[in-house]
Motif scaffolding. Structure first.
Motif, PDB file in Angstrom:
ATOM      1  N   GLU A   1      -3.335  19.174 -17.098  1.00  0.00           N
ATOM      2  CA  GLU A   1      -1.755  19.366 -16.985  1.00  0.00           C
ATOM      3  C   GLU A   1      -1.118  18.356 -16.654  1.00  0.00           C
ATOM      4  OE1 GLU A   1      -2.461  24.174 -17.918  1.00  0.00           O
ATOM      5  OE2 GLU A   1      -0.984  23.347 -16.534  1.00  0.00           O
ATOM      6  N   TRP A   2      -0.057  17.838 -17.377  1.00  0.00           N
ATOM      7  CA  TRP A   2       0.930  17.000 -16.532  1.00  0.00           C
ATOM      8  C   TRP A   2       1.716  17.842 -15.558  1.00  0.00           C
ATOM      9  CZ3 TRP A   2       1.756  11.507 -17.482  1.00  0.00           C
ATOM     10  CH2 TRP A   2       0.852  11.280 -18.381  1.00  0.00           C
ATOM     11  N   ARG A   3       1.849  17.481 -14.411  1.00  0.00           N
ATOM     12  CA  ARG A   3       2.747  18.159 -13.242  1.00  0.00           C
ATOM     13  C   ARG A   3       3.547  16.992 -12.536  1.00  0.00           C
ATOM     14  NH1 ARG A   3      -0.129  22.497 -11.529  1.00  0.00           N
ATOM     15  NH2 ARG A   3       1.625  23.072 -10.042  1.00  0.00           N
ATOM     16  N   HIS A   4       4.713  17.368 -11.844  1.00  0.00           N
ATOM     17  CA  HIS A   4       5.307  16.396 -11.018  1.00  0.00           C
ATOM     18  C   HIS A   4       5.469  17.532  -9.739  1.00  0.00           C
ATOM     19  CE1 HIS A   4       8.573  19.158 -12.523  1.00  0.00           C
ATOM     20  NE2 HIS A   4       9.387  18.664 -11.331  1.00  0.00           N
ATOM     21  N   ASP A   5       5.687  16.733  -8.680  1.00  0.00           N
ATOM     22  CA  ASP A   5       6.016  17.499  -7.436  1.00  0.00           C
ATOM     23  C   ASP A   5       7.293  17.699  -7.252  1.00  0.00           C
ATOM     24  OD1 ASP A   5       4.881  16.391  -4.011  1.00  0.00           O
ATOM     25  OD2 ASP A   5       6.141  18.110  -4.839  1.00  0.00           O
ATOM     26  N   GLU A   6       7.716  19.029  -7.282  1.00  0.00           N
ATOM     27  CA  GLU A   6       9.323  19.501  -6.914  1.00  0.00           C
ATOM     28  C   GLU A   6       9.605  18.954  -5.638  1.00  0.00           C
ATOM     29  OE1 GLU A   6       9.008  23.024 -10.490  1.00  0.00           O
ATOM     30  OE2 GLU A   6       9.624  23.355  -8.381  1.00  0.00           O
ATOM     31  N   HIS A   7       8.746  18.810  -4.545  1.00  0.00           N
ATOM     32  CA  HIS A   7       9.308  18.443  -3.305  1.00  0.00           C
ATOM     33  C   HIS A   7       9.782  17.077  -3.000  1.00  0.00           C
ATOM     34  CE1 HIS A   7       7.520  22.686  -3.076  1.00  0.00           C
ATOM     35  NE2 HIS A   7       8.686  22.815  -2.094  1.00  0.00           N
ATOM     36  N   GLN A   8       9.510  16.115  -4.058  1.00  0.00           N
ATOM     37  CA  GLN A   8       9.582  14.731  -3.769  1.00  0.00           C
ATOM     38  C   GLN A   8      10.602  14.403  -4.706  1.00  0.00           C
ATOM     39  OE1 GLN A   8       8.411  13.111  -1.506  1.00  0.00           O
ATOM     40  NE2 GLN A   8       6.897  14.688  -0.808  1.00  0.00           N
TER      41      GLN A   8
ATOM     42  N   PRO B   1       0.867  -1.290  -0.027  1.00  0.00           N
ATOM     43  CA  PRO B   1       0.031   0.055  -0.028  1.00  0.00           C
ATOM     44  C   PRO B   1       1.048   0.993  -0.052  1.00  0.00           C
ATOM     45  CG  PRO B   1      -0.769  -1.517   1.694  1.00  0.00           C
ATOM     46  CD  PRO B   1       0.706  -1.964   1.324  1.00  0.00           C
ATOM     47  N   THR B   2       0.607   2.041  -1.017  1.00  0.00           N
ATOM     48  CA  THR B   2       1.363   3.121  -1.042  1.00  0.00           C
ATOM     49  C   THR B   2       0.788   4.557  -1.209  1.00  0.00           C
ATOM     50  OG1 THR B   2       3.168   2.003  -2.302  1.00  0.00           O
ATOM     51  CG2 THR B   2       3.211   4.282  -2.494  1.00  0.00           C
ATOM     52  N   ARG B   3       1.011   5.562  -0.447  1.00  0.00           N
ATOM     53  CA  ARG B   3       0.094   6.713  -0.481  1.00  0.00           C
ATOM     54  C   ARG B   3       0.611   7.713  -1.333  1.00  0.00           C
ATOM     55  NH1 ARG B   3      -0.572  11.203   3.787  1.00  0.00           N
ATOM     56  NH2 ARG B   3      -2.407  12.052   3.501  1.00  0.00           N
ATOM     57  N   PHE B   4      -0.127   8.403  -2.266  1.00  0.00           N
ATOM     58  CA  PHE B   4       0.364   9.437  -3.205  1.00  0.00           C
ATOM     59  C   PHE B   4      -0.439  10.804  -2.843  1.00  0.00           C
ATOM     60  CE2 PHE B   4       3.169   7.242  -6.020  1.00  0.00           C
ATOM     61  CZ  PHE B   4       2.833   5.975  -6.105  1.00  0.00           C
ATOM     62  N   VAL B   5       0.308  11.773  -2.660  1.00  0.00           N
ATOM     63  CA  VAL B   5      -0.476  13.007  -2.278  1.00  0.00           C
ATOM     64  C   VAL B   5      -0.072  14.290  -3.192  1.00  0.00           C
ATOM     65  CG1 VAL B   5      -0.579  14.981  -0.497  1.00  0.00           C
ATOM     66  CG2 VAL B   5      -0.472  12.537   0.286  1.00  0.00           C
ATOM     67  N   TRP B   6      -0.889  15.056  -3.650  1.00  0.00           N
ATOM     68  CA  TRP B   6      -0.910  16.016  -4.397  1.00  0.00           C
ATOM     69  C   TRP B   6      -1.325  17.440  -3.377  1.00  0.00           C
ATOM     70  CZ3 TRP B   6       1.837  18.180  -8.496  1.00  0.00           C
ATOM     71  CH2 TRP B   6       1.473  19.555  -8.862  1.00  0.00           C
ATOM     72  N   PRO B   7      -0.602  18.033  -2.657  1.00  0.00           N
ATOM     73  CA  PRO B   7      -0.938  19.215  -1.883  1.00  0.00           C
ATOM     74  C   PRO B   7      -1.192  20.631  -2.439  1.00  0.00           C
ATOM     75  CG  PRO B   7       1.278  18.891  -1.455  1.00  0.00           C
ATOM     76  CD  PRO B   7       0.953  18.035  -2.506  1.00  0.00           C
ATOM     77  N   TYR B   8      -1.194  20.918  -3.871  1.00  0.00           N
ATOM     78  CA  TYR B   8      -1.179  21.886  -4.172  1.00  0.00           C
ATOM     79  C   TYR B   8      -2.430  22.561  -5.063  1.00  0.00           C
ATOM     80  CZ  TYR B   8       3.748  20.607  -3.567  1.00  0.00           C
ATOM     81  OH  TYR B   8       4.750  20.147  -3.189  1.00  0.00           O
ATOM     82  N   GLY B   9      -3.507  21.699  -4.651  1.00  0.00           N
ATOM     83  CA  GLY B   9      -4.790  22.196  -5.232  1.00  0.00           C
ATOM     84  C   GLY B   9      -5.171  21.807  -6.510  1.00  0.00           C
ATOM     85  N   GLY B  10      -6.209  22.335  -7.056  1.00  0.00           N
ATOM     86  CA  GLY B  10      -6.655  21.936  -8.491  1.00  0.00           C
ATOM     87  C   GLY B  10      -8.271  21.581  -8.308  1.00  0.00           C
TER      88      GLY B  10
ATOM     89  N   TYR C   1       6.158   8.367 -11.520  1.00  0.00           N
ATOM     90  CA  TYR C   1       4.558   8.616 -11.849  1.00  0.00           C
ATOM     91  C   TYR C   1       4.771  10.263 -11.812  1.00  0.00           C
ATOM     92  CZ  TYR C   1       5.548  10.142  -6.944  1.00  0.00           C
ATOM     93  OH  TYR C   1       6.144  10.841  -5.650  1.00  0.00           O
ATOM     94  N   LYS C   2       3.655  10.640 -12.268  1.00  0.00           N
ATOM     95  CA  LYS C   2       3.334  12.127 -12.533  1.00  0.00           C
ATOM     96  C   LYS C   2       1.885  12.311 -12.028  1.00  0.00           C
ATOM     97  CE  LYS C   2       5.218  14.894 -15.558  1.00  0.00           C
ATOM     98  NZ  LYS C   2       5.833  15.410 -17.045  1.00  0.00           N
ATOM     99  N   PHE C   3       1.490  13.799 -12.157  1.00  0.00           N
ATOM    100  CA  PHE C   3       0.213  14.023 -11.813  1.00  0.00           C
ATOM    101  C   PHE C   3      -0.585  14.714 -13.022  1.00  0.00           C
ATOM    102  CE2 PHE C   3       2.547  14.006  -7.602  1.00  0.00           C
ATOM    103  CZ  PHE C   3       1.726  13.024  -6.776  1.00  0.00           C
ATOM    104  N   ILE C   4      -1.991  14.546 -13.147  1.00  0.00           N
ATOM    105  CA  ILE C   4      -2.561  15.258 -14.185  1.00  0.00           C
ATOM    106  C   ILE C   4      -3.528  16.090 -13.258  1.00  0.00           C
ATOM    107  CG2 ILE C   4      -3.834  15.164 -16.060  1.00  0.00           C
ATOM    108  CD1 ILE C   4      -3.071  12.055 -16.476  1.00  0.00           C
ATOM    109  N   VAL C   5      -3.112  17.219 -13.377  1.00  0.00           N
ATOM    110  CA  VAL C   5      -3.854  18.576 -12.783  1.00  0.00           C
ATOM    111  C   VAL C   5      -4.501  19.395 -13.702  1.00  0.00           C
ATOM    112  CG1 VAL C   5      -3.653  20.268 -10.824  1.00  0.00           C
ATOM    113  CG2 VAL C   5      -1.938  18.325 -10.804  1.00  0.00           C
TER     114      VAL C   5
END
Length: 486
Positions: free
Chosen positions: A74-81, A17-26, A67-71
Motif C-alpha cells: 500500500e502507498w503510504r506517506h509519513d504524516e510527521h514529515q 547521502p540521505t537517510r529515509f526512515v519508516w518507523p511505523y512497522g510492516g 517520495y512515498k513509502f510502499i508498506v
C-alpha cells in the motif's frame, strides 16, 4: 542506493547521502519517489534490534524531491514529515542542498573566532541560503526514529549487564557507624574526599542509610539558627543516629502515633542489571546506590561491595558504544538540539525554571538555602556579566572541617569566595578555576558530553558561551539518564 547508477544519471555528479526512515512497522517496506521515476522502488531494511523501524540510505542529487513509502503493498506517506498533495496523492518532500550552496562558516557571537575551547563547532556553524534569499541556521533536528532506536539499544545494553561489572579491580568503600559523632564523620569525609558514606548499625547488623553532604548542610543551618557561631561542642554531642532521628522530625516524617518513620535504604544486589540500578538512582533521587551482597537468605552478614553511581554506569555505556557510535544515531547531535538539562531562560520564554547562580560576594548562607530550597546540587558562581568563575557544590561543605573552620564561622558573614578558598590551593581571587569547572558548549555533540560526564568525580557540565564563558545552562548525569531512558 545510488541515484546515478540506478537512474543513469551523470557519473561524477555531486550526490548527497540521505537517510529515509519508516518507523511505523510492516512486513515489507519500500521507498519510491521522483528520484526513481515513480516506477522503480528501493527496498528498506529493519533496524537491528528495532524491527518496527525500516531505513535505507540513498545517494541523491541536490534539489527538490518527492517520495512515498510502499508498506505491505500500500502507498503510504509519513504524516510527521513535510508533505504536499501531488500527482501521486499525498507525498513527502525533501530539499537537499549542495555543499557549494552553503555559506562559508559564519561565526556567531555565541561561538567567537579563536576560541581555545575543545569543542566540535564545524558541523553546527553552517548557514544555508534558501529560495527567498534569507539566511537560516541549520540546526540538526532530533528524529523520532533515531531517538527510539538509540533508547532501545541503550536499554538493551543496560538490561544485559549486571551491577557486579561496576566493581573496580581494587579500591575501598568507607562506611560509618551510626554511633559515631557527627564531628568525627565530618572530618573523615573531608579527609577521605568523599561526599557521602553508607551507615552501619552494629545492633541491627545492617546498613541502614547514608550520610551525605546535604546532612551537613542541614546540621550547620540548624545549629546556626541557635546562635551566630557554631561551636565544636555542639557537633560533639550529636551522633549520626541522633541527627538522623532529629532530621525525620524536621522533615515531618512521622506516623499517626507521632513516631519517626525512617526512610529505607535504597540499595541493590550485584546481580541486578544496570538499568534497574540507574532507575533506582533516578526514582529515589539519590546520588549513589550501595551494592550489597549477602550469602544468606535472610540478608544477614551483608557485605558492602561498591557504591554504584550514574557516572560509573555512563562509563560502561561510553566504553561499549565508543567504537560503534553509528549504532546510536543521537550521539552526533548537538546538545542544543536535544531536550536536555536546565537552561538560562531566553527573553519571552514563559514558565522556564530559572537557573540558580550567585556572585562570589554572596553569603555562604544564601548558597546553602539554594541547595535546600531549589534542590540543586551545584551553583555556578559568576561575575557581574554572568561569566563563569567557579562552581560551588554541595560536597564543598565538608571543606569547613579543615582547621575546624566550622567552630568560628558566621554563615551570613562568610562569602562564597571565602568558602571556595577553603577547598582550593591556590585559589585566584575572583579568578577562573578551570580545574573545578567542567564546561561544554551548546554545540558540543552528545557523545562528547557523555564522555566528560563519565569521568570520576564529574557530576555536571556547565554550558558556557565560548570566549566570554557566559553561563547558558547546566547538564547533569541525571539529565543524561532521564533522556536516554525516556
Amino acid at each position: 542506493m545510488d541515484y546515478a547508477r540506478e537512474s543513469g544519471g551523470v557519473a561524477g555528479a555531486v550526490l548527497i547521502p540521505t537517510r529515509f526512515v519508516w518507523p511505523y512497522g510492516g512486513r515489507s517496506v519500500n521507498l519510491c519517489g521522483s528520484f526513481t521515476g515513480w516506477s522503480g522502488h528501493w527496498p528498506m531494511t529493519p533496524v537491528e534490534g528495532c524491527p518496527t523501524v525500516f531505513q535505507t540510505i540513498c545517494n541523491l542529487p541536490p534539489g527538490y524531491h518527492q517520495y512515498k513509502f510502499i508498506v505491505d503493498g500500500e502507498w503510504r506517506h509519513d504524516e510527521h514529515q513535510p508533505f504536499v498533495s501531488g500527482n501521486y496523492g499525498m507525498v513527502n518532500t525533501v530539499h537537499l542542498v549542495r555543499e557549494s550552496d552553503y555559506i562559508p562558516a559564519i561565526l556567531s557571537p555565541q561561538i567567537p573566532s579563536g576560541s581555545n575551547m575543545d569543542v566540535d563547532n564545524e558541523a553546527f556553524q553552517r548557514l544555508v541560503r534558501v529560495s527567498d534569499g534569507t539566511l537560516h541556521e541549520v540546526l540538526p533536528r532530533i528524529s523520532g526514529a533515531d531517538l527510539e532506536v538509540s533508547r532501545h539499544r541503550v536499554s538493551e545494553f543496560l538490561s544485559a549487564h549486571m551491577a557486579y561489572e561496576l566493581l573496580p579491580e581494587s579500591g575501598k568503600v568507607i562506611a560509618l557507624d551510626v554511633d559515631l559523632a557527627v564531628k568525627q564523620a565530618f572530618h573523615i569525609m573531608h579527609e577521605q574526599g568523599i561526599p557521602m558514606a553508607p551507615l552501619w548499625d552494629f545492633c541491627k547488623g545492617q546498613f541502614v542509610g547514608v550520610l551525605s553532604a546535604l546532612d551537613f548542610i542541614l546540621i550547620i543551618r540548624e545549629l546556626g539558627n541557635r546562635g551566630s557561631n557554631l561551636t565544636e561542642e555542639e557537633l560533639e554531642t550529636h551522633t549520626i543516629s541522633a541527627w538522623k532521628e532529629a532530621k525525620l522530625y524536621l522533615n515531618r516524617q512521622i506516623n499517626d502515633h507521632g513516631r519517626a518513620v525512617p526512610r529505607r535504604l535504597v540499595h541493590a544486589g550485584p546481580d541486578e542489571n544496570l538499568k534497574d540500578v540507574a532507575l533506582k538512582i533516578l526514582q529515589h533521587e539519590v546520588a549513589t546506590v550501595p551494592i550489597i551482597h549477602s550469602s544468606s537468605k535472610d540478608g544477614s552478614f551483608p557485605q558492602l561491595l561498591h557504591l554504584a553511581s550514574l557516572s560509573g554506569i555512563l562509563n560502561c555505556i561510553c566504553r561499549y558504544f565508543r567504537h560503534s557510535s553509528g549504532s546510536l544515531p543521537i550521539l552526533q547531535l548537538p546538545i542544543c538540539a536535544i531536550p536536555l538539562g536546565t537552561w538560562v531562560p531566553k527573553i519571552g520564554e514563559p514558565n522556564r525554571r530559572p537557573l540558580a547562580m550567585l556572585r562570589p560576594s554572596a553569603s555562604l548562607n544564601s548558597a546553602l538555602n539554594l541547595f535546600i530550597q531549589a534542590q540543586v546540587s551545584s551553583i555556578p558562581i559568576v561575575d557581574d556579566n554572568d561569566s563563569l568563575l567557579d562552581v560551588y557544590c554541595r560536597s564543598d561543605i565538608t571543606a569547613l572541617a579543615k582547621d575546624k573552620v566550622y567552630t568560628h564561622i558566621n554563615l551570613e558573614e562568610m562569602t562564597i569566595h571565602q568558602a571556595l578558598q577553603l577547598g582550593q590551593e591556590p585559589y585566584s581571587p575572583y579568578g577562573f578555576s578551570s580545574q573545578r569547572c567542567n564546561m561544554c558548549l551548546c554545540s558540543d555533540p552528545l557523545h562528547k558530553v557523555m564522555e566528560r560526564l563519565a569521568k570520576p568525580g564529574v557530576r555536571r557540565l556547565i554550558v558556557v558561551e565560548a570566549g566570554s564563558k557566559h553561563v547558558e545552562g547546566i547538564i547533569t548525569l541525571n539529565d543524561i539518564f532521564r533522556f536516554l531512558l525516556g
